[in-house]
Write an enzyme that holds these catalytic residues in place. Structure first.
Site, PDB file in Angstrom:
ATOM      1  N   VAL A 184       0.792  -1.120   0.080  1.00  0.00           N
ATOM      2  CA  VAL A 184       0.297   0.046  -0.070  1.00  0.00           C
ATOM      3  C   VAL A 184       0.920   1.019   0.025  1.00  0.00           C
ATOM      4  CG1 VAL A 184      -1.730   1.228   1.130  1.00  0.00           C
ATOM      5  CG2 VAL A 184      -1.775  -1.273   1.297  1.00  0.00           C
ATOM      6  N   CYS A 185       0.578   2.005  -0.991  1.00  0.00           N
ATOM      7  CA  CYS A 185       1.360   3.489  -0.807  1.00  0.00           C
ATOM      8  C   CYS A 185       2.847   3.210  -1.119  1.00  0.00           C
ATOM      9  CB  CYS A 185       0.879   4.229   0.224  1.00  0.00           C
ATOM     10  SG  CYS A 185       1.337   5.945   0.401  1.00  0.00           S
ATOM     11  N   THR A 186       3.698   3.878  -0.508  1.00  0.00           N
ATOM     12  CA  THR A 186       5.115   3.872  -0.790  1.00  0.00           C
ATOM     13  C   THR A 186       5.691   2.333  -0.133  1.00  0.00           C
ATOM     14  OG1 THR A 186       5.551   4.957   1.477  1.00  0.00           O
ATOM     15  CG2 THR A 186       5.597   6.305  -0.626  1.00  0.00           C
TER      16      THR A 186
END
Length: 230
Positions: free
Chosen positions: A104-106
């Site tokens: 998720v995300c970075t």
């Protein structure tokens, strides 16, 4: 038992972890062969990028071969984790036998550091999208991306979308729809959808550069490579 392991490390963004965890923690109601676990190097509480502290319920050693592994993201804490060999080694090892490896995300940068994104389509928070090229990935601007056994979600809330997709993949679309009703996931943001032409790019790229400078202070070569992409 099919264990879905959510990776915990210092400085992450809680919603990256808790959003998909909330969705998939209900999966055993429909299929008791599934369980969720939060795994970390130790069971000691760790800081997040909010005032909330979080603790795992199992160590990496206790869940060496999960059915699926999910890696959340963040800013400075995530950049620092790229040089955390214990964490990166666990993600690489777990992914070797997992049916699904997700981020998720970075958190996708951690997958990249583990060598899991080479020649794969992947996404991340929009401000870090081009940094994925440093890990051999093919950046794609989508809410979530599946390329073989690897799934990556864009920024923060996109992790819920990806988790609902995984619920459908693991237990069927009907179950996923019930879970969507359970968390009443029907977004109606107060200011409408995002106007990407008005995105504060320099603000977020500045935050990214600061996070890289602090998180990778002891890794100048990697810091320089990733910063050049922002």
């Amino acid at each position: 038992m099919k264990t879905i392991a959510f990776v915990l490390y210092p400085g992450l963004t809680p919603l990256d972890l808790v959003g998909p965890l909330q969705v998939l923690s209900a999966l055993p109601i429909a299929d008791p062969s599934f369980e969720t676990a939060v795994v970390a190097a130790s069971l000691d509480p760790v800081t997040s990028d909010t005032p909330v502290r979080l603790a795992a319920d199992r160590t990496f050693d206790e869940v060496p071969a999960p059915y699926a592994v999910v890696v959340p993201g963040g800013l400075t804490g995530t950049m620092r984790s790229l040089a955390d060999q214990r964490l990166v080694d666990y993600v690489r090892s777990a992914a070797a036998t997992a049916e699904v490896t997700a981020s998720v995300c970075t958190g996708s940068l951690i997958l990249g550091a583990a060598g899991l994104l080479k020649d794969r389509e992947a996404t991340t928070h929009w401000s870090f999208l081009e940094t994925l090229r440093e890990f051999g990935a093919l950046p794609v601007r989508r809410r979530w991306v599946a390329d073989g056994a690897v799934l990556t979600a864009a920024g923060v809330a996109a992790g819920i979308d990806m988790a609902l997709h995984l619920a459908a993949r693991f237990a069927g679309e009907d179950v996923a729809r019930v879970l969507q009703f359970a968390i009443e996931y029907d977004p109606e943001p107060p200011f409408g959808g995002l106007d990407w032409s008005a995105a504060p790019r320099e603000l977020f790229h500045g935050l990214g550069r600061s996070a890289l400078a602090e998180g990778l202070a002891d890794e100048p070569a990697l810091r320089a490579r990733l910063t050049a992409r922002l």
